[in-house]
Design a protein around this motif. Structure first.
Motif, mmCIF file in Angstrom:
data_model
loop_
_atom_site.group_PDB
_atom_site.id
_atom_site.type_symbol
_atom_site.label_atom_id
_atom_site.label_comp_id
_atom_site.label_asym_id
_atom_site.label_seq_id
_atom_site.Cartn_x
_atom_site.Cartn_y
_atom_site.Cartn_z
ATOM 1 N N VAL A 183 0.842 -1.270 0.171
ATOM 2 C CA VAL A 183 -0.152 0.233 -0.059
ATOM 3 C C VAL A 183 0.867 1.277 0.170
ATOM 4 O O VAL A 183 0.716 2.118 -0.688
ATOM 5 N N THR A 184 1.999 1.246 0.847
ATOM 6 C CA THR A 184 2.829 2.381 0.778
ATOM 7 C C THR A 184 3.654 2.641 -0.463
ATOM 8 O O THR A 184 3.608 3.763 -0.961
ATOM 9 N N LYS A 185 3.937 1.756 -1.081
ATOM 10 C CA LYS A 185 4.654 1.728 -2.631
ATOM 11 C C LYS A 185 3.574 2.275 -3.545
ATOM 12 O O LYS A 185 3.808 3.291 -4.363
ATOM 13 N N PHE B 104 2.413 17.325 -1.947
ATOM 14 C CA PHE B 104 3.116 16.016 -1.544
ATOM 15 C C PHE B 104 2.653 15.446 -0.088
ATOM 16 O O PHE B 104 2.559 16.547 0.651
ATOM 17 N N THR B 105 2.093 14.610 -0.031
ATOM 18 C CA THR B 105 1.890 13.857 1.328
ATOM 19 C C THR B 105 2.365 12.550 1.713
ATOM 20 O O THR B 105 2.458 11.630 0.686
ATOM 21 N N SER B 106 3.037 12.450 2.801
ATOM 22 C CA SER B 106 4.090 11.263 2.966
ATOM 23 C C SER B 106 3.340 10.490 4.277
ATOM 24 O O SER B 106 2.867 11.037 5.279
ATOM 25 N N THR B 107 3.263 9.221 4.153
ATOM 26 C CA THR B 107 2.848 8.120 5.320
ATOM 27 C C THR B 107 4.245 8.044 6.120
ATOM 28 O O THR B 107 4.994 7.217 5.731
ATOM 29 N N SER B 108 4.376 8.994 6.982
ATOM 30 C CA SER B 108 5.741 8.992 7.862
ATOM 31 C C SER B 108 6.024 7.765 8.658
ATOM 32 O O SER B 108 6.936 7.126 8.790
ATOM 33 N N LEU C 122 -0.300 -1.532 -13.971
ATOM 34 C CA LEU C 122 0.330 -0.320 -14.213
ATOM 35 C C LEU C 122 -0.102 0.596 -13.007
ATOM 36 O O LEU C 122 -1.092 0.673 -12.599
ATOM 37 N N PRO C 123 0.882 1.557 -12.807
ATOM 38 C CA PRO C 123 0.674 2.579 -11.625
ATOM 39 C C PRO C 123 -0.190 3.584 -12.383
ATOM 40 O O PRO C 123 -0.009 4.039 -13.659
ATOM 41 N N THR C 124 -1.237 3.633 -11.733
ATOM 42 C CA THR C 124 -2.420 4.532 -12.359
ATOM 43 C C THR C 124 -3.016 5.516 -11.079
ATOM 44 O O THR C 124 -3.086 5.128 -10.000
ATOM 45 N N LEU D 24 1.041 9.468 -5.761
ATOM 46 C CA LEU D 24 1.327 10.834 -5.634
ATOM 47 C C LEU D 24 2.135 11.403 -7.022
ATOM 48 O O LEU D 24 1.952 12.589 -7.225
ATOM 49 N N LEU D 25 3.185 10.735 -7.302
ATOM 50 C CA LEU D 25 3.954 11.035 -8.500
ATOM 51 C C LEU D 25 2.841 11.460 -9.455
ATOM 52 O O LEU D 25 3.225 12.383 -10.204
#
Length: 445
Positions: free
Chosen positions: A88-90, A112-116, A398-400, A96-97
């Motif tokens: 999920v993180t990946k 950008f938002t990150s799951t820290s 595919l990344p979507t 986001l990209l």
């Protein structure tokens, strides 16, 4: 039950007779003195022994099953959840990209938002109950076995909106030459890294003065075509092991002429710090340290230069910012029929996203043939990273990301997937360590 009586003359004999559901036992023993007290011998019914054996077997079976359930429930649950969170993180980073590429293509600001952090507590239990009724008379024997297990998790997510001066500077600052060298040194294609990371090539004179700029922008067709040909030429040199991409290494002089003899303690401490004392022909000493300088791209081995030449070359290169990669293809070396001297100007993360987004609609890249007068080589795919925009969802592999009524996805080719991988690596180096970004948003389940 019959007790043993004394004064039997025959040898000890054990007899056990069971008839009609009644059990009796006769025990013959040797005669004892009359003064001694005769002790009774107690015997358990055979049914009690069978019941005891069955209970022991059930207890053993219950313990084995309970242990088996505990081992089968815990580890698989933990494995699935850890791998699931990682996947999920990946996927979030990929989305986001793509989301920010879609935003820039629609002239909207990036964000950008990150799951820290992800913290999860796992609990699993296993229970087993057994009961039964066993009889020796005719009828039905009853045996009940109850097995149960449960697993639960309590995840806590910390989501950090990435903003602030420090992060903005990282997004807007061109990448240093060490990042470019890292990607190529790890086996990446130099033409692919150049097309993604480079804004163009600055042609310079031997003393470092500016001559002209070759921009990597399809809106300048002639310059863009020349840039693509230079990138293809460097890739040909790299494929034939004739290209050197590495930082300059040389001895930096800290003390040029030390008249006294250094103490043994100073020599040992200096050695641990990478310093080296060396005695000169005049008897004095100099203190030096091995230093890594700027990155160069050449068609000759920089280590073939003298230490002083490498130092002087590094001093000349340092006149350019860290976002410039020195380029020197000399005419007397391999591939010298296409000589060029200057620097590869690197982009920032925002410039890379803008270049890819602009290529979707505003300024798409076009096919360029390599300079056939140089060598047979491949100029690469038409687009550095092709992003497909469709009304229907693409392949799930595919990344979507879905944005503004359209699906944005990475083109399904080896080249485009590799370009997206490079972009992901650059994105991670830009984010760095998540800190000083304000109060994170924490979600507990």
């Amino acid at each position: 039950m019959v007790y043993a009586v004394p004064n039997y003359s025959h040898a000890p004999l054990l007899q056990n007779t069971i008839a009609g559901g009644t059990s009796s036992i006769d025990v013959a023993v040797a005669q004892q003195p009359e003064s001694e007290t005769v002790q009774p011998t107690i015997w358990r019914h055979k049914g009690e022994l069978l019941d005891f054996v069955r209970r022991a077997t059930l207890n053993l079976l219950a313990g084995v099953i309970t242990v088996a359930i505990s081992g089968c429930v815990g580890p698989p649950v933990l494995e699935r959840q850890v791998l699931g969170y990682d996947e999920v993180t990946k996927m979030l980073d990929e989305k986001l990209l793509l989301l920010n590429i879609a935003r820039v293509s629609n002239q909207e600001p990036v964000h950008f938002t990150s799951t820290s952090s992800i913290a999860a507590t796992f609990n699993w239990t296993a229970t087993l109950g057994a009961s039964g009724e066993v009889t020796e008379s005719k009828g039905t024997n009853f045996f009940n076995l109850n097995i149960g297990g449960s697993a639960s998790e309590n995840p806590t997510f910390s989501i950090s909106p990435i903003s602030g001066k420090e992060f903005t500077e990282r997004v807007a600052t061109p990448f240093p030459d060490t990042i470019f060298e890292f990607l190529v040194f790890q086996g990446g294609r130099i033409d692919q890294a150049m097309r993604l990371m480079s804004a163009g090539i600055e042609v310079q004179k031997p003393d470092g003065r500016f001559v002209r700029f070759i921009e990597n922008d399809p809106r300048r067709p002639k310059e863009y075509e020349e840039f693509r040909q230079i990138a293809a030429h460097l890739q040909w040199l790299n494929d034939n092991r004739q290209l050197f991409v590495r930082p300059l290494v040389f001895d930096e002089t800290l003390i040029a002429d030390f008249k006294n003899t250094p103490r043994a303690e100073d020599i040992n401490n200096g050695f641990n710090m990478g310093l080296r004392w060396r005695q000169k022909p005049n008897g004095n000493y100099e203190l030096t340290r091995l230093k890594g300088g700027r990155v160069v791209v050449t068609n000759f081995d920089p280590m073939a230069l003298s230490d002083q030449q490498r130092f002087e070359l590094d001093e000349k290169i340092k006149k350019n910012p860290s976002g410039f990669v020195y380029l020197d293809i000399q005419p007397n070396g391999s591939g010298g029929n296409f000589p060029i001297q200057g620097a590869i100007k690197l982009r920032s993360m925002f410039q890379i996203l803008n270049f890819i987004a602009t290529g979707i609609r505003i300024a798409p890249e076009f096919e360029v043939s390599p300079n056939v007068s140089i060598e047979e080589t491949d100029a690469g795919e038409t687009a550095t990273l092709k992003i497909n925009v469709t009304n229907n969802p693409p392949d799930l592999r595919l990344p979507t990301v879905y944005y503004d009524g359209h699906y944005y996805s990475v083109n399904d080719t080896v080249w485009d997937r590799r370009s997206f991988l490079i972009l992901s690596i650059l994105f991670q180096t830009t984010i760095g360590r998540i800190e000083n970004v304000g109060i994170p948003i924490t979600i507990s389940k």
